[in-house]
Design a protein around this motif. Structure first.
Motif, PDB file in Angstrom:
ATOM      1  N   THR A   1       0.992  -1.153  -0.122  1.00 22.09           N
ATOM      2  CA  THR A   1       0.121   0.063   0.026  1.00 22.09           C
ATOM      3  C   THR A   1       0.809   1.184   0.135  1.00 22.09           C
ATOM      4  N   VAL A   2       1.905   1.297   0.574  1.00 19.06           N
ATOM      5  CA  VAL A   2       3.018   2.252   1.000  1.00 19.06           C
ATOM      6  C   VAL A   2       3.475   2.725  -0.908  1.00 19.06           C
ATOM      7  N   ARG A   3       3.695   1.596  -1.447  1.00 18.05           N
ATOM      8  CA  ARG A   3       4.393   1.709  -2.591  1.00 18.05           C
ATOM      9  C   ARG A   3       3.472   2.121  -3.635  1.00 18.05           C
ATOM     10  N   SER A   4       2.143   1.849  -3.445  1.00 18.69           N
ATOM     11  CA  SER A   4       0.875   2.222  -4.226  1.00 18.69           C
ATOM     12  C   SER A   4       0.780   3.807  -4.170  1.00 18.69           C
TER      13      SER A   4
ATOM     14  N   THR B   1       3.780   6.064  -5.222  1.00 21.15           N
ATOM     15  CA  THR B   1       3.831   6.226  -6.706  1.00 21.15           C
ATOM     16  C   THR B   1       2.741   6.986  -7.096  1.00 21.15           C
ATOM     17  N   VAL B   2       1.567   7.099  -6.704  1.00 17.33           N
ATOM     18  CA  VAL B   2       0.596   8.083  -7.212  1.00 17.33           C
ATOM     19  C   VAL B   2       0.904   9.734  -6.708  1.00 17.33           C
ATOM     20  N   ALA B   3       1.483   9.602  -5.609  1.00 14.53           N
ATOM     21  CA  ALA B   3       2.157  11.066  -4.995  1.00 14.53           C
ATOM     22  C   ALA B   3       3.424  11.380  -5.369  1.00 14.53           C
ATOM     23  N   SER B   4       3.937  10.506  -6.268  1.00 12.81           N
ATOM     24  CA  SER B   4       5.374  11.036  -6.445  1.00 12.81           C
ATOM     25  C   SER B   4       5.800  12.507  -7.001  1.00 12.81           C
ATOM     26  N   LYS B   5       4.547  13.300  -7.463  1.00 15.34           N
ATOM     27  CA  LYS B   5       4.653  14.621  -8.224  1.00 15.34           C
ATOM     28  C   LYS B   5       4.342  15.402  -6.888  1.00 15.34           C
ATOM     29  N   GLY B   6       4.106  15.123  -5.711  1.00 20.20           N
ATOM     30  CA  GLY B   6       3.680  15.917  -4.744  1.00 20.20           C
ATOM     31  C   GLY B   6       2.184  16.284  -4.595  1.00 20.20           C
TER      32      GLY B   6
ATOM     33  N   GLU C   1       2.057   0.200 -14.224  1.00 17.79           N
ATOM     34  CA  GLU C   1       3.121  -0.596 -13.518  1.00 17.79           C
ATOM     35  C   GLU C   1       3.879   0.354 -12.724  1.00 17.79           C
ATOM     36  N   THR C   2       4.186  -0.186 -11.341  1.00 15.47           N
ATOM     37  CA  THR C   2       5.169   0.399 -10.560  1.00 15.47           C
ATOM     38  C   THR C   2       6.526  -0.129 -10.352  1.00 15.47           C
ATOM     39  N   LYS C   3       7.604   0.496 -10.376  1.00 20.67           N
ATOM     40  CA  LYS C   3       8.860  -0.179 -10.157  1.00 20.67           C
ATOM     41  C   LYS C   3       9.462   0.592  -8.851  1.00 20.67           C
ATOM     42  N   LEU C   4       8.531   1.208  -7.943  1.00 17.90           N
ATOM     43  CA  LEU C   4       9.082   2.193  -7.044  1.00 17.90           C
ATOM     44  C   LEU C   4       9.913   1.373  -6.298  1.00 17.90           C
ATOM     45  N   PHE C   5      11.307   1.692  -5.764  1.00 23.51           N
ATOM     46  CA  PHE C   5      12.090   1.086  -4.847  1.00 23.51           C
ATOM     47  C   PHE C   5      12.210   2.263  -3.664  1.00 23.51           C
ATOM     48  N   ILE C   6      11.739   1.912  -2.581  1.00 28.04           N
ATOM     49  CA  ILE C   6      11.917   2.931  -1.507  1.00 28.04           C
ATOM     50  C   ILE C   6      12.798   2.255  -0.343  1.00 28.04           C
TER      51      ILE C   6
ATOM     52  N   HIS D   1       5.530  11.539   0.394  1.00 28.21           N
ATOM     53  CA  HIS D   1       4.651  12.490   0.304  1.00 28.21           C
ATOM     54  C   HIS D   1       3.156  12.178   0.677  1.00 28.21           C
ATOM     55  N   CYS D   2       2.854  11.075   1.059  1.00 24.62           N
ATOM     56  CA  CYS D   2       1.415  10.778   1.286  1.00 24.62           C
ATOM     57  C   CYS D   2       1.062   9.970   2.458  1.00 24.62           C
ATOM     58  N   VAL D   3       2.089   8.800   3.070  1.00 26.25           N
ATOM     59  CA  VAL D   3       1.836   8.086   4.058  1.00 26.25           C
ATOM     60  C   VAL D   3       2.195   8.672   5.356  1.00 26.25           C
ATOM     61  N   ASP D   4       1.480   8.585   6.353  1.00 26.41           N
ATOM     62  CA  ASP D   4       1.577   9.127   7.804  1.00 26.41           C
ATOM     63  C   ASP D   4       1.977   8.238   8.619  1.00 26.41           C
TER      64      ASP D   4
END
Length: 338
Positions: free
Chosen positions: A254-257, A260-265, A273-278, A285-288
């Motif tokens: 869920t964090v990666r999702s 991914t959608v908040a990557s632009k702020g 597709e997402t390949k986001l590596f955190i 930008h999103c998860v608290d």
């Protein structure tokens, strides 16, 4: 990568789930004070406030493990990575000898698959016989794809317990394990308290278990997974932020999702597709707040948690979990970070 290794006594790997989903223990890590508390998962009710938004992954695990044999009789194990269409699948294959393009694989119900292509460790398989659907075939003869570290074959109860109660959209080959701790009663109690609930979909791939083979994290090529975040969920996130409440992610998927959608702020609907590596150094930008399980040493999932809560705090919490004999991995206990 070596910074993310820790020694885990093998007896702390949870081979089986607790009797009830909410029976798990819950370690609470405070991001600000860096302190740890020990609770039960049911205590999550005291940690989530009215107006907070709890975001869960509604992917559904498919019975993605199949057993087949070659015309010569040799055994082949198939682990589906992704259903491409009604006649083709992408899969990992395991056999005693290397497999060639053109080889036919015979399933236990006389259905045949042919290897048509290979890209690195993944094989493309074509159905040669007519079936109602690939999902129907899997539901008939497939096995739940339990993680390899459980070191056991799937059993009948795994069909229900290695699946969240809110699973809706078939496509995952591994469960979003943080969601396994929730039952209907707990979700109802959260709603009655005034907690808002939203669902995203990330189909967890077998790449989630793949080890990192590069010493430098930035050299690692992250596996790709499909994500869907609706406009309705984005509106709920925006409203939660406006009200000064928290977005709480259930699980690293869920964090990666969400990131991914908040990557632009800002959050925007997404399907793709997402390949986001955190890993540490990442800007969220999103998860608290985060609810997650205890993850494998040197895994990308552990790195994500370290990025969110701080490397020293997380590695200290993991040592505390070992000292207090928490249960680790998919069927194990949970960690709250907030």
């Amino acid at each position: 990568m070596a910074d993310f290794f820790y020694d885990l006594p093998p007896e702390l790997i949870a081979a089986y789930p607790t009797q009830q989903r909410t029976d798990s223990r819950l370690m609470c890590l405070n991001k600000q004070t860096k302190t740890v508390e020990h609770k039960k998962f049911k205590d999550i009710l005291t940690l989530i406030n009215p107006g907070d938004l709890l975001v869960l992954n509604d992917t559904k695990v498919i019975p993605a493990r199949l057993f087949a044999h070659k015309p010569t009789g040799g055994k082949v194990e198939i682990l589906i990575e992704r259903i491409l269409d009604e006649e083709r699948i992408l899969a990992h294959l395991k056999s005693s000898k290397s497999l060639k393009i053109g080889t036919q694989l015979h399933l236990e119900n006389e259905i045949r698959l042919e290897i048509t292509n290979r890209t690195e460790n993944l094989f493309e398989l074509q159905l040669l016989d007519k079936v109602d659907s690939i999902l129907a075939l899997l539901n008939a003869i497939g096995h739940m794809p339990l993680p390899p570290y459980l070191q056991r074959q799937d059993e009948n109860f795994d069909k229900e317990r290695y699946q969240t109660i809110f699973a809706q959209t078939p496509g995952a080959v591994a469960a979003p394990t943080a969601g396994l701790h929730f039952d209907e009663e707990l979700l109802t109690q959260l709603r009655n308290k005034g907690v808002n609930i939203a669902f995203i979909t990330l189909h967890v791939g077998s790449g989630t278990f793949q080890p990192i083979r590069t010493e430098k994290l930035e050299d690692h090529l992250m596996h790709s997974e499909t994500v869907t975040v609706s406009a309705e969920v984005c509106q709920k996130i925006a409203e939660t932020k406006r009200q000064g409440k928290r977005v709480i992610a259930v699980g690293t998927t869920t964090v990666r999702s969400l990131e991914t959608v908040a990557s632009k702020g800002f959050v925007a609907p997404f399907q793709g597709e997402t390949k986001l590596f955190i890993y540490p150094g990442f800007s969220f930008h999103c998860v608290d707040a985060l609810i997650t399980n205890f993850h494998l040493p040197t895994s990308t999932l552990l790195m994500l948690v370290c990025a969110f809560a701080g490397y020293q705090s997380v590695m200290h919490a993991y040592q505390q979990a070992i000292n207090h004999q928490y249960r680790f991995f998919s069927y194990g206990d949970a960690l709250w970070v907030g």
